[in-house]
Design a protein around this motif. Structure first.
Motif, PDB file in Angstrom:
ATOM      1  N   UNK A   1       0.427  -1.099   0.310  1.00 54.52           N
ATOM      2  CA  UNK A   1       0.147  -0.024  -0.135  1.00 54.52           C
ATOM      3  C   UNK A   1       0.012   1.471  -0.428  1.00 54.52           C
ATOM      4  N   UNK A   2       1.951   1.530   1.047  1.00 54.56           N
ATOM      5  CA  UNK A   2       2.602   2.485   0.883  1.00 54.56           C
ATOM      6  C   UNK A   2       3.888   2.635   0.708  1.00 54.56           C
ATOM      7  N   UNK A   3       4.833   1.326  -0.440  1.00 56.54           N
ATOM      8  CA  UNK A   3       6.027   1.014  -0.533  1.00 56.54           C
ATOM      9  C   UNK A   3       6.903   1.067   0.729  1.00 56.54           C
ATOM     10  N   UNK A   4       8.239   0.559   0.213  1.00 50.63           N
ATOM     11  CA  UNK A   4       8.963  -0.045   1.389  1.00 50.63           C
ATOM     12  C   UNK A   4       9.682   1.154   1.842  1.00 50.63           C
TER      13      UNK A   4
ATOM     14  N   UNK B   1      12.277   1.061  -6.655  1.00 49.89           N
ATOM     15  CA  UNK B   1      12.022   2.564  -6.461  1.00 49.89           C
ATOM     16  C   UNK B   1      12.953   2.511  -4.776  1.00 49.89           C
ATOM     17  N   UNK B   2      13.040   1.249  -4.001  1.00 53.34           N
ATOM     18  CA  UNK B   2      13.188   1.474  -2.293  1.00 53.34           C
ATOM     19  C   UNK B   2      14.648   2.447  -2.508  1.00 53.34           C
ATOM     20  N   UNK B   3      14.902   3.152  -1.759  1.00 58.77           N
ATOM     21  CA  UNK B   3      16.161   3.392  -2.051  1.00 58.77           C
ATOM     22  C   UNK B   3      17.263   2.149  -0.918  1.00 58.77           C
ATOM     23  N   UNK B   4      16.740   2.120   0.348  1.00 62.72           N
ATOM     24  CA  UNK B   4      17.226   0.412   0.638  1.00 62.72           C
ATOM     25  C   UNK B   4      18.293   0.064  -0.034  1.00 62.72           C
ATOM     26  N   UNK B   5      19.612  -0.287  -0.666  1.00 68.45           N
ATOM     27  CA  UNK B   5      20.067  -1.041  -1.908  1.00 68.45           C
ATOM     28  C   UNK B   5      19.825  -2.577  -1.586  1.00 68.45           C
ATOM     29  N   UNK B   6      19.760  -3.032  -0.082  1.00 65.87           N
ATOM     30  CA  UNK B   6      19.332  -4.308  -0.198  1.00 65.87           C
ATOM     31  C   UNK B   6      17.530  -4.945  -0.586  1.00 65.87           C
ATOM     32  N   UNK B   7      17.339  -4.323  -0.243  1.00 68.48           N
ATOM     33  CA  UNK B   7      15.170  -3.963  -1.083  1.00 68.48           C
ATOM     34  C   UNK B   7      15.560  -4.284  -2.497  1.00 68.48           C
ATOM     35  N   UNK B   8      16.335  -2.380  -2.478  1.00 71.79           N
ATOM     36  CA  UNK B   8      16.178  -2.794  -3.828  1.00 71.79           C
ATOM     37  C   UNK B   8      16.830  -4.534  -5.015  1.00 71.79           C
ATOM     38  N   UNK B   9      17.898  -4.597  -4.366  1.00 76.19           N
ATOM     39  CA  UNK B   9      18.092  -5.685  -5.263  1.00 76.19           C
ATOM     40  C   UNK B   9      17.767  -6.923  -5.409  1.00 76.19           C
ATOM     41  N   UNK B  10      16.943  -6.820  -3.760  1.00 79.68           N
ATOM     42  CA  UNK B  10      15.981  -8.355  -4.076  1.00 79.68           C
ATOM     43  C   UNK B  10      14.489  -8.074  -5.132  1.00 79.68           C
ATOM     44  N   UNK B  11      13.950  -7.137  -5.321  1.00 73.78           N
ATOM     45  CA  UNK B  11      12.958  -6.443  -6.023  1.00 73.78           C
ATOM     46  C   UNK B  11      13.446  -6.639  -7.415  1.00 73.78           C
TER      47      UNK B  11
END
Length: 207
Positions: free
Chosen positions: A27-30, A116-126
């Motif tokens: 709903x809100x994004x990471x 679009x996540x700022x966190x590199x780990x979260x973005x890499x998973x996506x």
């Protein structure tokens, strides 16, 4: 109240927590979901959160995997090798638009928006999960339309991400579906033109 009569708090259900997190992230994004948001929604304290999930990024990965299992488009069916791309690709766009716009709160593709996540780990998973879908589209196109495979795969990736972003930005369901239909007609038209050009070239080259 003594120890015998004291009521014990129910054990924390980690999988239920993943489902709660999935809804919040979708709903809100990471980046817009804080640790406080997660612990409040799960009714736990930060130490219990870290013991259960390790980190916000690790929980995001579990939530996205859960989302993928529940919401993955049926690519094997939509992109069957015996289905021509002029039918398969428009059908995929329509299925995506229907999924991205059907819920009033959980709009768009959680994995696509995770890019679009700022966190590199979260973005890499996506990125890892998103790449799996794009690779499936490219593998199908390599079989059925190898000369146009790269261009069509790029077009599909851009269009799917645009549909997701538009859904998240509030585009109404019917307009989202109309965009998908228009993009599908464009693909079918382009492929028909390529076929005609190829046929004409083949005829002109005959002795």
């Amino acid at each position: 109240m003594n120890a015998k009569t004291r009521q014990r708090r129910p054990a924390f259900d980690r999988e239920a927590g993943v489902a709660i997190a999935q809804a919040l992230f979708h709903e809100r994004g990471y980046d817009a979901v804080s640790l406080a948001d997660l612990t409040e929604a799960m009714n736990i304290k930060p130490p219990s959160f870290y013991a259960a999930y390790g980190s916000k990024a690790a929980l995001f990965e579990r939530a996205m995997l859960r989302y993928a299992q529940e919401n993955a488009l049926p690519l094997d069916e939509l992109l069957a090798p015996d289905r021509p791309p002029a039918q398969a690709l428009p059908a995929l766009l329509l299925a995506a638009a229907e999924q991205y716009g059907r819920d009033s709160l959980l709009r768009g593709c959680m994995i696509t928006e995770g890019l679009r996540a700022d966190d590199p780990a979260a973005r890499q998973t996506a990125e890892n999960l998103a790449n799996g879908g794009i690779q499936a589209i490219r593998a199908y196109l390599d079989q059925v339309s190898p000369q146009e495979a790269q261009t069509l795969a790029d077009y599909m990736a851009v269009t799917l991400r645009g549909l997701s972003a538009s859904a998240c930005n509030g585009m109404p369901y019917e307009r989202l579906m109309q965009v998908a239909r228009t993009a599908g007609r464009f693909i079918a038209h382009e492929l028909a033109e390529k076929t005609e050009e190829s046929t004409a070239a083949s005829i002109s080259s005959d002795p």
